[in-house]
Design a protein around this motif. Sequence first.
Motif, mmCIF file in Angstrom:
data_model
loop_
_atom_site.group_PDB
_atom_site.id
_atom_site.type_symbol
_atom_site.label_atom_id
_atom_site.label_comp_id
_atom_site.label_asym_id
_atom_site.label_seq_id
_atom_site.Cartn_x
_atom_site.Cartn_y
_atom_site.Cartn_z
ATOM 1 N N SER A 227 0.735 -1.250 -0.175
ATOM 2 C CA SER A 227 0.019 -0.102 0.120
ATOM 3 C C SER A 227 0.816 1.184 0.019
ATOM 4 C CB SER A 227 -1.134 -0.041 1.248
ATOM 5 O OG SER A 227 -1.734 -1.287 1.264
ATOM 6 N N ALA A 240 -4.617 2.467 3.217
ATOM 7 C CA ALA A 240 -4.235 2.482 4.393
ATOM 8 C C ALA A 240 -3.035 1.709 4.625
ATOM 9 C CB ALA A 240 -5.270 1.855 5.375
ATOM 10 N N SER A 255 -5.323 -2.793 4.666
ATOM 11 C CA SER A 255 -6.227 -2.337 3.452
ATOM 12 C C SER A 255 -7.153 -3.721 3.294
ATOM 13 C CB SER A 255 -5.247 -1.896 2.289
ATOM 14 O OG SER A 255 -3.945 -2.251 2.354
ATOM 15 N N ASP A 275 -4.852 -3.154 -5.983
ATOM 16 C CA ASP A 275 -4.183 -3.600 -4.553
ATOM 17 C C ASP A 275 -4.830 -4.570 -3.944
ATOM 18 O OD1 ASP A 275 -2.214 -3.434 -2.547
ATOM 19 O OD2 ASP A 275 -3.178 -1.508 -1.687
#
Length: 349
Positions: A227, A240, A255, A275
């Motif tokens: 991340s 996050a 995340s 992601d």
Amino acid sequence: MSWWTDGDADDEDEFDAFDESTIRVRPNPKGNRPRTKTRPAHEDAVPGRIMTVDRGRFSVLVGEDTPDEREITASRARELGRTPIVTGDWVDLVGDSSGEVGTLARVVRVHERSTLLRRSADDSDAVERVIVANADQMLIVVAAANPEPRARLIDRYLVAAFDAGITPILCITKTDLADPSQLLAEFACLDIRVVTLSRDEVPIEELTELLVGHTTVTVGHSGVGKSTLVNQLVPGADRATGVVNTVTGRGRHTSSSTICLRLRAADGRSGWIIDTPGVRSFGLGHVDPANILKSFAATARIPDGPPPGGIPLTEAHDWEIVDRVEAGELGDSGRARLESLQKLIAHTA
Ligand SMILES: Nc1nc2c(ncn2[C@@H]2O[C@H](COP(=O)(O)OP(=O)(O)O)[C@@H](O)[C@H]2O)c(=O)[nH]1
Ligand SMILES: [Mg+2]
């Protein structure tokens, strides 16, 4: 827990909700006659790209790269049953696709996928879960230290990528904490792109160049820096990261959702990064063991000059690859990878 699970329960992921095993195929009681209730054609449907999935609601980008581009919220049309819809999917939508506050469109179709990344709960489990659709590259993110890199886990990701027809890229983070050369030597036999980065040196231009024009899924153990990297590549992504929250004192560790983000090069070209949260386990139960050695041979760094065995390594049969690796054609790195892959095969068989 099997020997290969990461053992960190922090990242209980959301994928189980899309377990395909729960799809029931109802027999048609009227034999071969088609069902009388034909599906509506939805000729007015608009296409969109699934950006993220959250508790049965989809965030969908519609009108991509047009003046009307908008992110809308949609639910699943009943007629879709439990067909998995995942981040990266292209879908057709009906209903209110204006994106105005409070509106909800319906996903009525999932387009055919170019690739599908899956995993199993464990290696002996043939039931697969769909993770991401339509990615053509996999950024395998591994930290040089903290958490300690494990070559065996990289092999798992490689096998999953090869199985899905996705090109792997190896990204080593945290080289400020440890020298990655020993780890990289393990993979020297493979002709895959490697990018290294540290806290102070992130080759944003090199990475951006690798990612534009592609849809790239990030994978890696929780805490390796996925991340952090995505936030640097996509300003404003606001993923996050593992920074401890000073208010609650708790690790704002994860995340927790898989999300699709657009990356832009300085000249305007774009690419997509998907992601994923740190996946706790990456079972390969769904992979055909026969594909594993083939994939290995296909990415093997072929020595220059005519091969001693007469035919190129990529065209060799499984047993020939084994013979030739054992004969030293791919060096120590080749022997180590082959041994690791054979262990994976033993577990998936
Ligand atoms: N020393 C060092 N720390 C890093 C680097 N990249 C990320 N981190 C830290 O590693 C921790 C986990 O990062 P995060 O991006 O949340 O990892 P993720 O779980 O893979 O998404 C955070 O505290 C980051 O600041 C790096 O290159 N060097
Ligand atoms: Mg993360």
